[in-house]
Design a protein around this motif. Structure first.
Motif: not given
Length: 362
Positions: A177-178, A201-210, A255-262
């Motif tokens: 899961f990328v 999440l990293h143990e909950e989603i064993p196939n996680l790739h960030v 999934l694309y993630v952005s948690v920018s403050l501005s």
């Protein structure tokens, strides 16, 4: 037409503008405080001394006379500063008649609110400009608060190239899961927030790739934080990439993630939408025209790690359903306002309009 940009030569935005208008057959010059090389572009470097990414580069204003001297030598039809504070204010002092300023985000949304002196400087720069480009309605409202003549202001996001950023050949991995972020490693982009969510999440989603693509002054600190959180085996710092490589990675991402403050308007988000990636972004005014919460993405707050982790979990568990709902929305939004060439056509036409006025300098 002879166009001279005044901007950070290392910025991808500067490179794109220069290359695009060169491709249309125009003579393109760049005056910059950073040493750079862009094929086919006439580069003029002004020594700006030590430049801080975080801002506070008031000393650059004293270089305006060098910029003015170069302008008289180049004699461009259009003089266009990208970034309203350092470059925008210095360019205004240089005194070219057909002066354009593009505000990119933090220069208006953060800097203008931090100091009355900065607001005065911006008001001066915008008064000297014949045309002002902003990325979003929120940025337009911020220029209004500064006291700008609103008849000179146009909302125009950059957009991206659909020949590069599209869903053609998109094939997601079944083995992992990328998640991908393409924001730089600076404080405003809030990368630690994402890392803390990954810790949950990293143990909950064993196939996680960030994938964390970008560069910046906080890279080492973020790598250390990743190690301290025990997630270095799922988080990969990839550095800066060209547009083709960014598109390839996005097409491989769930999934694309952005948690920018501005944000003024996020080109990184435009790229993800163009590649039809489900998005989680912070609930900022600039993101609302692009992400419809629960349709083509999720909105999260900037200070709620648990909620971010929960939204990532929902995407992991329901990706196929969420993506099938998001795809038609992504396509419509992208076609309406996310295409670079359409938006740049507006710029080219405005340049031509400004050229009708005679005389280069005030």
């Amino acid at each position: 037409m002879k166009i001279c940009f005044f901007a950070d030569g290392e910025s991808i935005h500067t490179i794109r503008w220069c290359e695009y208008f060169y491709s249309l057959g125009y003579e393109v010059h760049l005056i910059t405080f950073s040493i750079t090389a862009i094929p086919n572009i006439h580069i003029h470097v002004v020594d700006g001394g030590r430049i801080k990414v975080a801002g506070g580069n008031w000393h650059l204003i004293t270089r305006f006379w060098k910029v003015r001297k170069l302008l008289k030598k180049i004699n461009p039809d259009i003089f266009h500063a990208l970034y309203a504070t350092s470059y925008g204010v210095t360019g205004a002092l240089a005194g070219h008649r057909n002066y354009v300023i593009s505000a990119l985000g933090s220069d208006i949304l953060i800097s203008s609110k931090s100091s009355s002196n900065i607001r005065k400087a911006l008001r001066f720069a915008f008064k000297r400009a014949k045309w002002i480009i902003v990325m979003s309605e929120q940025m337009k409202e911020s220029t209004r608060e500064i006291g700008v003549d609103m008849s000179k202001v146009t909302i125009l996001p950059f957009g991206v190239d659909p020949a590069i950023f599209n869903a053609k050949g998109k094939e997601l991995s079944k083995d992992k899961f990328v998640i991908t972020s393409t924001r730089n490693f600076e404080e405003v982009y809030n990368i630690p927030h994402l890392l803390h969510a990954i810790k949950i999440l990293h143990e909950e989603i064993p196939n996680l790739h960030v994938n964390l693509f970008g560069s910046g002054s906080l890279k080492e600190k973020l790598e250390d934080l990743s190690a301290d959180l025990g997630i270095e085996n799922v988080v990969f710092f990839k550095g800066r990439m060209n547009q083709e490589d960014v598109a390839k990675v996005l097409k491989d991402s769930h999934l694309y993630v952005s948690v920018s403050l501005s944000d003024g308007s996020s080109n990184s988000l435009n790229e993800a939408i163009g590649c039809d990636v489900f998005c989680i972004v912070t609930n900022l005014p600039a993101n609302l025209p692009w992400v419809k919460d629960g349709f083509n993405g999720f909105l999260v707050e900037t200070n709620d790690v648990e909620n971010l982790a929960d939204k990532i979990r929902k995407v992991y568990l329901n990706h196929l359903e969420l993506q099938s709902k998001a795809s038609p929305v992504n396509q419509q939004i992208f076609e309406e306002k996310g295409i670079w060439s359409n938006n740049m056509k507006v710029v080219e036409e405005k340049y031509a309009e400004l050229l009708k006025k005679k005389g280069a300098f005030r």
